[in-house]
Design an enzyme around this catalytic site. Sequence first.
Site, mmCIF file in Angstrom:
data_model
loop_
_atom_site.group_PDB
_atom_site.id
_atom_site.type_symbol
_atom_site.label_atom_id
_atom_site.label_comp_id
_atom_site.label_asym_id
_atom_site.label_seq_id
_atom_site.Cartn_x
_atom_site.Cartn_y
_atom_site.Cartn_z
ATOM 1 N N LYS A 1 30.730 36.277 38.756
ATOM 2 C CA LYS A 1 31.019 36.945 37.497
ATOM 3 C C LYS A 1 29.743 36.941 36.648
ATOM 4 O O LYS A 1 29.242 35.886 36.249
ATOM 5 C CB LYS A 1 32.135 36.215 36.753
ATOM 6 C CG LYS A 1 33.504 36.349 37.412
ATOM 7 C CD LYS A 1 34.094 37.725 37.196
ATOM 8 C CE LYS A 1 35.536 37.799 37.658
ATOM 9 N NZ LYS A 1 36.143 39.123 37.409
ATOM 10 N N ASP B 1 30.655 40.889 40.059
ATOM 11 C CA ASP B 1 31.590 41.650 39.233
ATOM 12 C C ASP B 1 31.038 41.675 37.817
ATOM 13 O O ASP B 1 30.839 40.634 37.191
ATOM 14 C CB ASP B 1 32.971 40.994 39.254
ATOM 15 C CG ASP B 1 34.030 41.816 38.521
ATOM 16 O OD1 ASP B 1 33.715 42.927 38.042
ATOM 17 O OD2 ASP B 1 35.178 41.346 38.437
ATOM 18 N N GLU C 1 30.857 45.257 41.563
ATOM 19 C CA GLU C 1 32.166 45.717 41.104
ATOM 20 C C GLU C 1 32.108 46.183 39.654
ATOM 21 O O GLU C 1 31.652 45.456 38.770
ATOM 22 C CB GLU C 1 33.175 44.579 41.238
ATOM 23 C CG GLU C 1 34.588 44.928 40.802
ATOM 24 C CD GLU C 1 35.565 43.802 41.072
ATOM 25 O OE1 GLU C 1 36.697 43.874 40.565
ATOM 26 O OE2 GLU C 1 35.201 42.848 41.792
ATOM 27 N N ASP D 1 37.248 49.037 39.903
ATOM 28 C CA ASP D 1 38.327 48.091 39.591
ATOM 29 C C ASP D 1 39.052 48.541 38.333
ATOM 30 O O ASP D 1 40.127 49.136 38.407
ATOM 31 C CB ASP D 1 37.761 46.677 39.427
ATOM 32 C CG ASP D 1 38.814 45.679 38.965
ATOM 33 O OD1 ASP D 1 40.014 46.001 39.005
ATOM 34 O OD2 ASP D 1 38.447 44.567 38.555
ATOM 35 N N LYS E 1 44.683 46.335 42.888
ATOM 36 C CA LYS E 1 45.448 45.256 42.281
ATOM 37 C C LYS E 1 46.885 45.716 42.079
ATOM 38 O O LYS E 1 47.123 46.787 41.512
ATOM 39 C CB LYS E 1 44.844 44.851 40.935
ATOM 40 C CG LYS E 1 43.449 44.254 41.055
ATOM 41 C CD LYS E 1 42.875 43.923 39.694
ATOM 42 C CE LYS E 1 41.519 43.247 39.823
ATOM 43 N NZ LYS E 1 40.900 42.985 38.504
#
Length: 385
Positions: A170, A199, A225, A250, A274
């Site tokens: 992250k 991400d 991402e 995403d 998701k």
Amino acid sequence: MRPVTKIDQIETMILDIPTIRGHVLSMATMRTQTAVLVKVKFSDGSEGIGEGTTIGGLSYGAESPESIQSAIETYMAPALTGRDGNDVNGAIQLIDRLVKGNRIAKAAVEGALWDGLGKRVNVPLSQLFGGAVHDKLPVAWTLASGNSETDIAEALEMIEIRRHNIFKLKIGKRSVRDDVAHVARIKQAVGDAASVRVDINTAWSLQEARWGLKGLQEAGCELVEQPLPARYRKAMAELASGYEIAVMADEALNGPEDALEVAAAKAADVFAVKVAQSGGLKRASEVIAIGQAAGLGLYGGTMLETGLGTAAALQLFATVETLRWGTEFFGPLLLTDDILANPVVYRDFCVEIPRGPGIGATLDPDKTDFYRRDRGRTMKAVAGK
């Protein structure tokens, strides 16, 4: 004629469960995960359970745990009570007409309906979506402490115990230069023993992303991402066509309509699918189908669900023939406690598909009672820094 199994009652509860460490995102730092659990009781005595979970309160998206619970109790439950419990598609269509948006709330209720149906016909949920073709799936771990040495030590331990060899970092809170250097240090430490991805959670501008993707690609990172805000599809398409490193969508994917537009715009190489963000298992299956038809890579994404939501997602993704980029269904491992009586199993760099009818998960009543918010316990879920 068999009697109709009706929906008798829909109950919700909010759980606040501490995380094992601070989970640093570009927009917040999580120290607690909050989950909304749904229990649907049917006229034949059967029950179904589902989960609706978001990330970082309202800092990630438009739904919060409180709004999820309110949408279910105020708008969805009254409309569904008394309906045929086996008519899950009919329930999905009705709620789509009556409730705009609120995809995570819809996913929670839908999951409980599918779970109840699977239990009544005594088959795993995967069977209701065509049947499982996997009994386990590769699973990534997110390195999100924000400290390079801490993340390196964590990654090397995960490789040593054979729990994860795919790592997603992250980044996005610091300068691009500092973030790329952080990723490069970790990739150098793990070498060829692990895959490293990042991400950004929409934190970069296009100019920052151009520099960032170049540096990440040179550092050996394989995938980035959602570097840009979801609405910047042309800019995402520029990045996807301009670099060898894979670009994954995403936050841009909120159901099949978005999936179709992202695919048509060539704004991604990979879909992070998701269940909650798609609006439920049915809509997530449609996002998967669009990605497959467009020739894009697929990745099982998480909203850091507890074992309950994780088990439901695993049932769906077990039916997907090719998951080029694996999954990140590690949510239960980020929590200090597991709310399932039969926790999801992680070993040999994979997560195993739960066995049993429906979702294949059973709640531990003592754990859910302990962590439920309405028992007077309060926790601060996120911090701004």
